[in-house]
Design a protein around this motif. Structure first.
Motif, PDB file in Angstrom:
ATOM      1  N   ALA A 236       0.848  -1.161   0.022  1.00  0.00           N
ATOM      2  CA  ALA A 236       0.042  -0.212   0.070  1.00  0.00           C
ATOM      3  C   ALA A 236       0.731   1.346   0.027  1.00  0.00           C
ATOM      4  O   ALA A 236       0.472   2.335  -0.436  1.00  0.00           O
ATOM      5  N   LEU A 237       2.040   1.069   0.418  1.00  0.00           N
ATOM      6  CA  LEU A 237       3.233   2.287   0.366  1.00  0.00           C
ATOM      7  C   LEU A 237       3.976   2.286  -0.855  1.00  0.00           C
ATOM      8  O   LEU A 237       4.673   3.158  -1.198  1.00  0.00           O
ATOM      9  N   GLY A 238       3.453   1.126  -1.869  1.00  0.00           N
ATOM     10  CA  GLY A 238       4.253   1.517  -2.891  1.00  0.00           C
ATOM     11  C   GLY A 238       5.588   0.442  -2.935  1.00  0.00           C
ATOM     12  O   GLY A 238       6.330   0.339  -3.805  1.00  0.00           O
ATOM     13  N   LEU A 239       5.617  -0.299  -1.849  1.00  0.00           N
ATOM     14  CA  LEU A 239       6.766  -1.105  -1.524  1.00  0.00           C
ATOM     15  C   LEU A 239       6.511  -2.469  -1.671  1.00  0.00           C
ATOM     16  O   LEU A 239       6.469  -3.229  -0.754  1.00  0.00           O
ATOM     17  N   PHE A 240       6.507  -2.905  -2.861  1.00  0.00           N
ATOM     18  CA  PHE A 240       6.078  -4.422  -3.333  1.00  0.00           C
ATOM     19  C   PHE A 240       7.284  -5.202  -2.843  1.00  0.00           C
ATOM     20  O   PHE A 240       8.489  -4.952  -3.490  1.00  0.00           O
ATOM     21  N   PRO A 241       7.135  -6.397  -2.311  1.00  0.00           N
ATOM     22  CA  PRO A 241       8.225  -7.306  -2.105  1.00  0.00           C
ATOM     23  C   PRO A 241       9.192  -7.671  -3.294  1.00  0.00           C
ATOM     24  O   PRO A 241       8.611  -7.930  -4.301  1.00  0.00           O
ATOM     25  N   ALA A 242      10.327  -7.504  -3.115  1.00  0.00           N
ATOM     26  CA  ALA A 242      11.314  -7.556  -4.043  1.00  0.00           C
ATOM     27  C   ALA A 242      12.813  -8.450  -3.701  1.00  0.00           C
ATOM     28  O   ALA A 242      12.969  -8.619  -2.538  1.00  0.00           O
ATOM     29  N   SER A 243      13.472  -8.478  -4.486  1.00  0.00           N
ATOM     30  CA  SER A 243      14.725  -9.449  -4.296  1.00  0.00           C
ATOM     31  C   SER A 243      15.766  -8.541  -4.799  1.00  0.00           C
ATOM     32  O   SER A 243      15.836  -7.474  -5.387  1.00  0.00           O
ATOM     33  N   ALA A 244      17.050  -8.887  -4.222  1.00  0.00           N
ATOM     34  CA  ALA A 244      18.262  -8.139  -4.743  1.00  0.00           C
ATOM     35  C   ALA A 244      18.367  -8.082  -6.003  1.00  0.00           C
ATOM     36  O   ALA A 244      19.307  -7.410  -6.781  1.00  0.00           O
ATOM     37  N   THR A 245      18.146  -9.140  -6.813  1.00  0.00           N
ATOM     38  CA  THR A 245      18.360  -9.391  -8.406  1.00  0.00           C
ATOM     39  C   THR A 245      17.125  -8.871  -9.152  1.00  0.00           C
ATOM     40  O   THR A 245      17.070  -9.142 -10.148  1.00  0.00           O
ATOM     41  N   SER A 246      16.126  -8.148  -8.443  1.00  0.00           N
ATOM     42  CA  SER A 246      14.991  -7.515  -9.061  1.00  0.00           C
ATOM     43  C   SER A 246      15.439  -6.687 -10.298  1.00  0.00           C
ATOM     44  O   SER A 246      16.535  -5.725  -9.963  1.00  0.00           O
ATOM     45  N   PRO A 247      14.917  -6.553 -11.557  1.00  0.00           N
ATOM     46  CA  PRO A 247      15.407  -5.844 -12.656  1.00  0.00           C
ATOM     47  C   PRO A 247      15.139  -4.481 -12.000  1.00  0.00           C
ATOM     48  O   PRO A 247      15.931  -3.540 -12.615  1.00  0.00           O
ATOM     49  N   ILE A 248      14.219  -4.189 -11.170  1.00  0.00           N
ATOM     50  CA  ILE A 248      13.592  -2.751 -11.045  1.00  0.00           C
ATOM     51  C   ILE A 248      14.907  -2.071  -9.895  1.00  0.00           C
ATOM     52  O   ILE A 248      15.353  -1.276 -10.180  1.00  0.00           O
ATOM     53  N   GLN A 249      14.971  -3.191  -9.057  1.00  0.00           N
ATOM     54  CA  GLN A 249      16.110  -2.708  -8.091  1.00  0.00           C
ATOM     55  C   GLN A 249      17.486  -2.680  -8.702  1.00  0.00           C
ATOM     56  O   GLN A 249      18.307  -1.803  -8.147  1.00  0.00           O
ATOM     57  N   LEU A 250      17.749  -3.399  -9.837  1.00  0.00           N
ATOM     58  CA  LEU A 250      19.300  -3.242 -10.216  1.00  0.00           C
ATOM     59  C   LEU A 250      19.233  -2.117 -10.913  1.00  0.00           C
ATOM     60  O   LEU A 250      20.254  -1.328 -10.906  1.00  0.00           O
TER      61      LEU A 250
END
Length: 749
Positions: A236-250
């Motif tokens: 709800a805050l826009g923080l969808f669970p991700a991983s360190a290898t997520s393309p968006i996070q990279l």
């Protein structure tokens, strides 16, 4: 028969989880591994251990290496459970295996096996059974190797323990997301009417989720169970669970490093390993690592330990338990002076969902852009369909809707900005405190100004119109109530400003969350004062048009006040013990869960899927529009007595329709005609009706002209209306429409 079978299937469905729980084996396993001192004599690549309560056995999968020669060490094993130390003993390795471990041999050890623990250790008696059932267990084991000659610390390893139970559940994330989607669809369906309730309840639901998540962003020593629970609402805050290898996070990492960012990226392992040791789940008191209590084991215990490789009474690890193990991979060094330590508040929360602290705002920024792009494209598509429909002669009724479509689009952009205010304000302001990437800071300023600018402009337009004209003008101008209705349409006309304190409160809370990260006391007290002020505002003004809406808003405000007050127990300087903090965290989670259930029921009621019980209805004329079921009523309206026309109950009319017109032919013939004639008792604005108990018109002052008698005979048999004859109600008997929130109906929230 069918109903009975369905009940049996439902019972079986609910029994499946219970069967699975009873069939599971009570166990404890390592969830993260870190060094608590410089690794001089021992290097670890993998450290997975499972303890089974059934027969007090251990399964391990360890990959380690002893790298320093001619070192004789003693091993201290300490278990910390909620700040207590049920296990704390020291082994003299030189007395084990006939001195084979003294000095410590230099070789690589990689192996996996299952071994039983000697009963003389009494491990089962020291670990309570609740440790295998309580969610988000706060426990860790520590192994220290100390040189027996010099007393120098040679190695220190900490491993957090888990039992597999957690308050964070993917099913809860999907369930709350589905509820939000249902509320969104109902809001879209009923948003054509500015009086429909579903669009307004959309923000109430989203804000409940956002507030629940934001309560875990303060500089407090939360219990692990509450932090895990709060992460269920991170989306709800826009923080969808991700991983360190997520393309968006990279991509965000790459952007930050190219624009001056030097903060660490998200860890590939568990974020629990990097938590400050003063906080949960460690609850460790800062002491010297060499000061732990040393206790020599009995001779029979040491003799039993010399035969650890036997396979008698070994419980093999189940595949599910092994699958849950967290392979440490690269074991990090975490000390009190390490730069990678996660402090309380935003860092711990965002790392728990797999997002680096420095990436939090950029993640919210990208999600906001995606939402705005989807909303803009949808509105543009809708306008195109509307334009094509108006070209067809058979769709002439769309002409009016096409005129109001720009205002309709503005209303949805306003709703998006209101929903985005909480996450954007929190993480944009928090980004300013990081001083990491200049581009991230620039984008945070731009996004915050856009959101606040549109909200400020809309609020200014509403207030200016209410001051220059009257507050009632807000409800009578179709374009105004369509475009800016989300700010005032649910309130009484004299309480049109009721949303302003609420929006200001959201912004002020974001300021304290972002800029007071080093002082949890200031954050909690400030937020509690703000919530109490909003609660008092609702109690004093009661701004909503219906009693049910006032009750719902007051209940949600009271929920926020109670939970904010309970957060005081998490203040670090109070040093509240771990177990009371866990209990308080569970209580807060239950209170929030009840509020979520209430909003779920409210969503179904607004959709018309659930009808309120007849005993709770004050009027037996429910609306056929499911979006308008949230009604209130007064006791004097129970018998169906019509309401007198007031500006509060005024229905927005088309300005083209709201035009004066003559009601009698005499008004057209001559302008010198008297408005009222005492002799005839007549008026050009209407005829005087006979008294209700008179069967025949009386003579004298009640005599009528033939034209007036014709008018009276035409309208004399019409039912009595609640509104006097006026241009606003030319044909009240033949006009039919759906009820609005201004009218009364069955009680709902």
């Amino acid at each position: 028969m069918l109903v009975a079978r369905m009940r049996r299937l439902a019972l079986l469905f609910f029994l499946i989880p219970a069967i699975q729980v009873s069939a599971s084996v009570d166990s404890l396993f390592t969830s993260s591994v870190t060094y608590c001192s410089e690794p001089d004599a021992l290097l670890i690549q993998q450290f997975d251990v499972v303890y089974f309560q059934t027969n007090s056995s251990i399964w391990f999968n360890i990959s380690a290496a002893s790298v320093e020669a001619n070192v004789s060490v003693s091993a201290n094993i300490m278990l910390n459970v909620y700040g207590m130390h049920p296990v704390n003993f020291t082994l003299d390795l030189c007395s084990l295996f006939n001195g084979a471990l003294c000095p410590l041999p230099t070789y690589n050890f990689t192996g996996s096996d299952s071994i039983p623990l000697p009963s003389s250790l009494g491990v089962n008696g020291k670990i309570p059974s609740i440790a295998f059932q309580i969610p988000d267990l706060e426990a860790y084991a520590q192994l220290t190797l100390t040189d027996v000659t010099t007393g120098e610390l040679k190695a220190c390893v900490q491993a957090t323990l888990s039992n597999g139970w957690s308050a964070h559940q993917v099913a809860v994330e999907w369930a709350t997301g589905a509820l939000a989607l249902l509320a969104l669809l109902s809001a879209i369906w009923y948003s054509q009417s500015p009086d429909a309730l579903a669009p307004y309840r959309l923000f109430d639901l989203f804000y409940l989720f956002q507030w629940a998540a934001s309560t875990a962003l303060l500089d407090l020593n939360y219990s692990s169970v509450y932090t895990a629970f709060a992460t269920n609402f991170s989306w709800a805050l826009g923080l969808f669970p991700a991983s360190a290898t997520s393309p968006i996070q990279l991509s965000i990492n790459n952007m930050r490093h190219l624009t001056g960012g030097n903060m660490a990226d998200a860890t590939s392992g568990s974020a629990v390993a990097l938590v400050n040791r003063k906080l949960s789940p460690y609850n460790a008191v800062v002491t010297s690592l060499a000061s732990y209590q040393t206790t020599n084991l009995a001779t029979e215990t040491l003799a039993a330990l010399g035969n650890l490789t036997t396979r008698d009474s070994v419980l093999l690890a189940s595949s599910s338990s092994v699958h849950e193990l967290d392979n440490a991979g690269f074991v990090q060094l975490v000390t009190a002076t390490s730069s990678n330590v996660l402090q309380a508040g935003v860092p711990i929360y965002v790392e728990y969902v797999g997002i680096a602290t420095a990436n939090a705002f950029m993640t919210v920024f990208l999600v906001t852009l995606m939402v705005l792009a989807i909303v803009t494209a949808t509105l543009a598509l809708g306008y195109g369909v509307m334009a094509l429909a108006t070209r067809q002669a058979r769709y002439t009724n769309f002409l009016r809707q096409k005129e109001l479509y720009p205002a309709f689009a503005c209303a949805w952009l306003l709703r998006v900005c209101i929903i985005a205010l909480t996450p954007v304000s929190i993480f944009a302001l928090y980004q300013w405190t990081l001083e990491d990437s200049w581009l991230s800071i620039l984008l945070s300023v731009v996004l915050l100004l856009v959101v606040l600018g549109y909200l400020s402009f809309s609020t200014f337009h509403v207030v200016r119109l209410a001051i220059r004209a009257t507050p009632y003008a807000l409800y009578t101008q179709p374009k105004t109530i369509t475009a800016y209705g989300p700010l005032f349409a649910l309130y009484h006309s004299e309480r049109y400003f009721a949303s302003i304190p609420f929006l200001v409160g959201i912004l002020v809370k974001a300021i304290f969350i972002a800029f007071a990260q080093a002082n949890g006391e200031v954050q909690v007290i400030s937020i509690l004062v703000i919530e109490c002020a909003i609660f008092a505002h609702l109690l004093y003004f009661r701004p909503y048009k219906t009693r049910g809406a006032d009750i719902l808003a007051t209940y949600l405000a009271l929920t926020r006040v109670i939970c904010s007050g309970l957060l005081i127990a998490f203040i670090q300087t109070l040093n509240v013990s771990a177990i009371p903090r866990v209990a308080i965290g569970i209580v807060i989670a239950v209170i929030i869960s009840v509020a979520v259930i209430v909003m779920f029921v409210n969503t179904l009621v607004n959709l018309g899927l659930i009808k309120m019980p007849a005993r709770l209805r004050r009027r037996k004329a429910p609306s056929s529009d499911g979006s308008n079921l949230e009604k209130g009523d007064k006791e004097e309206d129970v018998a169906g007595r019509p309401n007198n026309p007031t500006p509060e109950r005024n229905i927005p009319l088309d300005p083209n329709v709201n035009q004066p017109f003559p009601e009698s032919p005499s008004e057209i013939v001559t302008e010198e005609h008297s408005v009222y004639s005492e002799e005839s008792g007549s008026t050009t604005l209407g005829s005087l009706l006979p008294r209700r108990w008179s069967l025949q018109p009386s003579a004298g002052s009640h005599s009528r002209t033939p034209s007036q008698s014709q008018y009276s005979s035409t309208h004399g048999s019409s039912p009595r209306h609640s509104h006097p004859p006026s241009p606003l109600y030319p044909q009240p008997a033949s006009h039919s429409r759906q009820p609005t929130i201004d009218e009364h109906g069955p009680i709902a929230f």
